[in-house]
Scaffold this motif. Structure first.
Motif, PDB file in Angstrom:
ATOM      1  N   TYR A  49      13.623 -12.275  -2.818  1.00 43.32           N
ATOM      2  CA  TYR A  49      14.558 -11.227  -2.422  1.00 43.32           C
ATOM      3  C   TYR A  49      14.997 -10.440  -3.650  1.00 43.32           C
ATOM      4  N   ALA A  50      14.814  -9.116  -3.580  1.00 40.73           N
ATOM      5  CA  ALA A  50      15.181  -8.254  -4.703  1.00 40.73           C
ATOM      6  C   ALA A  50      16.688  -8.264  -4.939  1.00 40.73           C
ATOM      7  N   ASP A  51      17.457  -8.317  -3.857  1.00 44.83           N
ATOM      8  CA  ASP A  51      18.918  -8.399  -3.959  1.00 44.83           C
ATOM      9  C   ASP A  51      19.439  -9.017  -2.674  1.00 44.83           C
ATOM     10  N   ASP A  52      20.760  -9.199  -2.610  1.00 44.70           N
ATOM     11  CA  ASP A  52      21.345  -9.899  -1.468  1.00 44.70           C
ATOM     12  C   ASP A  52      21.182  -9.134  -0.161  1.00 44.70           C
ATOM     13  N   GLU A  53      21.018  -7.812  -0.234  1.00 41.07           N
ATOM     14  CA  GLU A  53      20.827  -7.038   0.994  1.00 41.07           C
ATOM     15  C   GLU A  53      19.498  -7.367   1.660  1.00 41.07           C
ATOM     16  N   ASP A  54      18.532  -7.881   0.899  1.00 42.34           N
ATOM     17  CA  ASP A  54      17.236  -8.256   1.464  1.00 42.34           C
ATOM     18  C   ASP A  54      17.261  -9.620   2.138  1.00 42.34           C
ATOM     19  N   VAL A  55      18.305 -10.395   1.889  1.00 48.19           N
ATOM     20  CA  VAL A  55      18.390 -11.740   2.449  1.00 48.19           C
ATOM     21  C   VAL A  55      18.705 -11.650   3.939  1.00 48.19           C
ATOM     22  N   PRO A  56      17.952 -12.330   4.803  1.00 47.28           N
ATOM     23  CA  PRO A  56      18.282 -12.334   6.236  1.00 47.28           C
ATOM     24  C   PRO A  56      19.717 -12.804   6.474  1.00 47.28           C
ATOM     25  N   PHE A  57      20.355 -12.256   7.509  1.00 54.73           N
ATOM     26  CA  PHE A  57      21.761 -12.555   7.770  1.00 54.73           C
ATOM     27  C   PHE A  57      22.011 -14.047   7.909  1.00 54.73           C
ATOM     28  N   ALA A  58      21.113 -14.763   8.574  1.00 57.35           N
ATOM     29  CA  ALA A  58      21.335 -16.191   8.806  1.00 57.35           C
ATOM     30  C   ALA A  58      21.292 -17.007   7.523  1.00 57.35           C
ATOM     31  N   LEU A  59      20.672 -16.443   6.459  1.00 56.37           N
ATOM     32  CA  LEU A  59      20.554 -17.158   5.195  1.00 56.37           C
ATOM     33  C   LEU A  59      21.631 -16.752   4.191  1.00 56.37           C
ATOM     34  N   ARG A  60      22.383 -15.723   4.476  1.00 56.88           N
ATOM     35  CA  ARG A  60      23.365 -15.234   3.506  1.00 56.88           C
ATOM     36  C   ARG A  60      24.477 -16.242   3.217  1.00 56.88           C
ATOM     37  N   PRO A  61      24.945 -17.035   4.212  1.00 57.10           N
ATOM     38  CA  PRO A  61      25.940 -18.055   3.853  1.00 57.10           C
ATOM     39  C   PRO A  61      25.402 -19.049   2.826  1.00 57.10           C
ATOM     40  N   ALA A  62      24.105 -19.384   2.908  1.00 58.01           N
ATOM     41  CA  ALA A  62      23.525 -20.315   1.948  1.00 58.01           C
ATOM     42  C   ALA A  62      23.452 -19.695   0.560  1.00 58.01           C
ATOM     43  N   VAL A  63      23.048 -18.429   0.474  1.00 57.16           N
ATOM     44  CA  VAL A  63      22.970 -17.753  -0.816  1.00 57.16           C
ATOM     45  C   VAL A  63      24.355 -17.659  -1.446  1.00 57.16           C
TER      46      VAL A  63
END
Length: 284
Positions: free
Chosen positions: A54-68
């Motif tokens: 993922y280039a940045d956090d906006e590329d992270v799928p929504f379901a994975l953002r809590p983990a990031v």
């Protein structure tokens, strides 16, 4: 960033050779999506999924953002620098815990659970008995071990009973079996009817999805989490966290090709977030 190690099934024609030898570690198999990350020399964390980075956090799928977010907020960068000669050569692997058929106790289950660590210096994955201690040392939780140092001759995949999960009231999704030479394989729970499932909701309109899942209880859980961190509870932050919570904990697919439009869904949740905070303020 190193690739995920293969995790073949323990049974069937493609079962791994040589795994069931020596002593085995048996770990809980967690339903979720693979998430890996590295730390640059600057301390910046870079993330990737099973097949991409993922280039940045906006590329992270929504379901994975809590983990990031959990990893960014929890990971002890100085501990890694102190422990590794080449911190940038270490790749951490784990599971971004999310709903994929198994209904976990989401309040207890960390957004990220570590599974593996690869060292470029050694050109090898660390053995299972070291992984838990390393994750603990950098402030993260590793996937729980069901059994340790099991003699391979005492383990029969055909007869093995899937244990209860540490993270839900019911059976685990399966187990991962590892030896200290890097061998690994999984034994999934064949009886999926034993796992609680949320009916698919992808085809429903954004307003209907928000009404069903953006509940007062979910808002209060997110508010409590923000307040524990000392963060201000704004409408925007509350909305974003609730959208991510729904994407993680339910069968609602946000932003995928077959899922709900993220902007329309966020707007529907935002209206409810504003009303919830207004009502909360009025009660004080």
């Amino acid at each position: 960033m190193h690739s995920f190690p293969p995790l073949p099934k323990l049974t069937g024609t493609n079962a791994p050779d040589g795994l069931l030898d020596g002593h085995l570690w048996i770990l809980e198999l967690i339903d979720g999506t693979g998430l890996r990350f590295q730390m640059a020399e600057s301390g910046l964390l870079r993330f990737g999924g099973p097949e991409t980075t993922y280039a940045d956090d906006e590329d992270v799928p929504f379901a994975l953002r809590p983990a990031v977010r959990h990893v960014r907020e929890t990971f002890d960068r100085e501990a890694l620098r102190a422990a590794a000669d080449d911190p940038a050569g270490v790749t951490f692997f784990g599971v971004a815990t999310r709903h994929r058929g198994t209904d976990y106790d989401w309040d207890r289950l960390p957004p990220f659970l570590g599974t593996d660590i690869y060292s470029a210096d050694a050109d090898a994955f660390r053995p299972p008995d070291a992984v838990g201690a390393i994750f603990d040392g950098v402030g993260l939780t590793a996937v729980n071990a069901v059994e340790r140092e099991v003699r391979a001759r005492d383990f029969d995949p055909a007869e093995y009973a899937i244990p209860e999960s540490a993270w839900r009231d019911g059976p685990a999704a399966g187990v991962v079996v590892r030896n200290k030479r890097g061998g690994r394989g999984k034994l999934a729970n064949a009886d999926r009817n034993n796992l609680a499932e949320t009916p698919p909701a992808e085809a429903r309109a954004p307003d209907a999805l928000a009404e069903a899942h953006a509940t007062p209880n979910r808002f209060e859980r997110v508010v409590a989490a923000l307040e524990r961190r000392g963060d201000p509870v704004t409408v925007a932050d509350l909305t974003d966290r609730v959208v991510e919570s729904i994407a993680r904990e339910t069968a609602v697919s946000v932003g995928d090709r077959s899922g709900v439009d993220p902007e329309a869904f966020r707007t529907a949740v935002l209206d409810r977030a504003r009303a919830h905070l207004d009502e909360r303020t009025g009660r004080r």
